[in-house]
Write an enzyme that holds these catalytic residues in place. Sequence first.
Site, PDB file in Angstrom:
ATOM      1  N   ASP A 530      29.823  -8.428 -19.593  1.00 17.10           N
ATOM      2  CA  ASP A 530      30.698  -9.575 -19.384  1.00 17.10           C
ATOM      3  C   ASP A 530      30.328 -10.279 -18.086  1.00 17.10           C
ATOM      4  O   ASP A 530      29.586  -9.743 -17.258  1.00 17.10           O
ATOM      5  CB  ASP A 530      32.167  -9.128 -19.386  1.00 17.10           C
ATOM      6  CG  ASP A 530      32.447  -8.053 -18.351  1.00 17.10           C
ATOM      7  OD1 ASP A 530      32.322  -8.339 -17.150  1.00 17.10           O
ATOM      8  OD2 ASP A 530      32.778  -6.906 -18.746  1.00 17.10           O
ATOM      9  N   GLU A 610      -2.620   2.960 -28.311  1.00 13.37           N
ATOM     10  CA  GLU A 610      -1.287   2.423 -28.005  1.00 13.37           C
ATOM     11  C   GLU A 610      -1.159   2.088 -26.525  1.00 13.37           C
ATOM     12  O   GLU A 610      -0.551   1.089 -26.145  1.00 13.37           O
ATOM     13  CB  GLU A 610      -0.205   3.434 -28.408  1.00 13.37           C
ATOM     14  CG  GLU A 610       0.024   3.488 -29.902  1.00 13.37           C
ATOM     15  CD  GLU A 610       0.931   4.632 -30.316  1.00 13.37           C
ATOM     16  OE1 GLU A 610       1.714   4.432 -31.257  1.00 13.37           O
ATOM     17  OE2 GLU A 610       0.842   5.738 -29.714  1.00 13.37           O
TER      18      GLU A 610
END
Length: 726
Positions: A530, A610
């Site tokens: 928030d 990777e």
Amino acid sequence: MAIFYQEDKKIITINTACSTYQMMIDKYGALLHLYYGKRIKGDAEHLLAYLDRGFSGNPVEAGGDRTYSYDVLPQEYPTLGTGDFRNTALNLRNSDGSECCRLKYVSHSITDGKYALEGLPAVYAKEGAQTLEIVLADEVADVQVKLLYGVLEAEDIITRSAVITNRGKGSITLEKAGSANLDFLYGDYDLISFYGRHALERNFQRSRIGHSGTVFGSRRGTSSHQYSPAVVIAEKDANETAGNCYGMLFVYSGNFMFEAEKDQFGLTRAIMGLQSDLFHYHLEAGEAFTVPETILTFSGEGFSGISKRYHRCIRNHICRGPYQNRVRPVLINSWEAAYFDFDGNTIFELAKDAAELGIDMVVMDDGWFGKRDDDNSGLGDWVVNEEKLGCTLKELIEKVNSVGVKFGIWIEPEMISEDSELYRKHPDWAMKIPQRSPVYGRNQLVLDFTRKEVRDYIFDSICAVLDQGNIEYVKWDMNRSITDVFSVERPQGNVTHDYVLGVYEFLEKLISRYPKLLIEGCSGGGGRFDAGMLYYTPQIWCSDNTDAVNRLKIQYGTSFFYPVSTMGAHVSAVPNHQTGRTVSLNTRGVIAMSGTFGYELDTKKLSEEEKEAVRVQTARFKVYADLIQTGDYYRLSSPFADTFTAWQFVSEDRKRTLVSVVLTEIEGNPEVHYVRLRGLEPEKIYIEKQSGREYGGQVLMEAGIRIPVEFGEYQAYQMEFVMKQA
Ligand code: GLA
């Protein structure tokens, strides 16, 4: 001047770049709302209708005029007890037990600069802002209500708050307190709100605001995973790119309530404020209460205009500190890499790999303190477990720094485990209701943060850890909802709010003591995402769900109000730990790049191939980082409605744009998908970086681009366009 007063008509008008907000003090001293919407010249007083309405009562000041009723007129700050039977922003229990508050205009003032709220987060502005303060009073109750309006004219932002002062001799109780009310005299409106749950926060929902109304909020002690303290009220035909809509964003991290209803005569009322359950705020004579702020904005260009205004407001007028506008470090977090099962060496190994992979920081997550090898013990004991680490914290940090990697650490200050030294010493510091056994959440209890001695003790023990070495980042977690609301020191109706004030006070102290520290908020992922937290922590871990495809929805919902620079997003391992889904590293990267970007996996399990891909990925992020974190963000499609999700970043000078697309549903013999870009200069030429192909800005925005068709699920693309120099 953004705010002006028309003496003859007693009309107060607020103008921002694109909007007008207007109210009027009527002949009986009532503060009526006249208009909020697209910028207008002149006033809207003529809209008010006076008719004799059955069962809509008439106040004595109207002198028997049956056409005058607060039940019908649009109000600026409706209170219970005036004869307005709709939802109200304020309900006050007087010292005699009655519930009634009738406010009349006393005075107002217009000043330069934006007001601040003591002890509460709020929009701030160094320049270009004005404050309107309207004083209202109820003489019988001897209560004063100061309505505050902060206006950031260029940003189209209007903030609202209210300060309620008990000027009488007895005590009063606030039973309900909202900071912003919007009355829309007529029209059909939809409500766009964001619901969710742990690991699937902020799902988009659109529903009609009808006569039966709607109420939602949080009683969890935090703003919560379940509902977000933020709504868009949209005219029924408004969409992403067109139409009138209004945003209401509550700058608060605790219990909240939003209410909307269409009244009996077709007026739509929307109120944002504090949750009234578990809230009965006691004010002694002379005491004042400040209702947390709501940020309003209006857009005549659909939801994207709402988001753009909130993003800029949050980035420039809510977030603070050295990282406010700085690209955040790419981090690797130990949680999904090792959970509780690590020692100092595990962290150092992650750091060494990080250095090789272009990752800037390693974060040691939960498990480094007290007795904490699982989530049943240790919270409250903020003492480094050197035995587990195999070294001191100082030594570990020095080793990490020696390979050129920054160090960050996880804390959860508001919590206590029953199995902890702290609990054995201070069982009364945990929130519990006398005679009742507490409700557990993750087998832990909540510390009574309304108590200063509790906060001070935790503050000192956390500082003692942070002082041990060069800690550049803290992840502040909060891993349960609050159930047993009780404090030995407070009137019980004050506890939910005072708890949040305690958290804010602690955070303010922490950032003042460590001004260079980057703090990432977290509450089981996005349970306290928030604008209140963003005042202290410029980024928040968006969700405990790191599944890239789920993240499309979570980040899409979050993006309505919060800028990408605030959204913690990491690439994690596959199969994903929350869903079991496997998605390519490229796709995981493209989605995490729509956030602060980082990793949350065991680098030891990556193949050489990777690792090379991660190196390329971090380098790619660094090329785009500035554009991603400070550019305008556009949603080009919806993961809730479309079979692909596309979004776009545009630099403020419109010279650069990055388009990201993820195909979320693959079909045999597929349709071809197209998207129209946004925010470019129509007359300029843009060059697509990869192909070198040139397009007119207008062509990109009107004709659009074609999304490649490829074999395989969850393909992702990034396309960068730069403006051709004349
Ligand atoms: C919460 C956080 C996670 C992790 C764990 C540690 O769930 O959201 O990221 O830090 O706590 O216990």
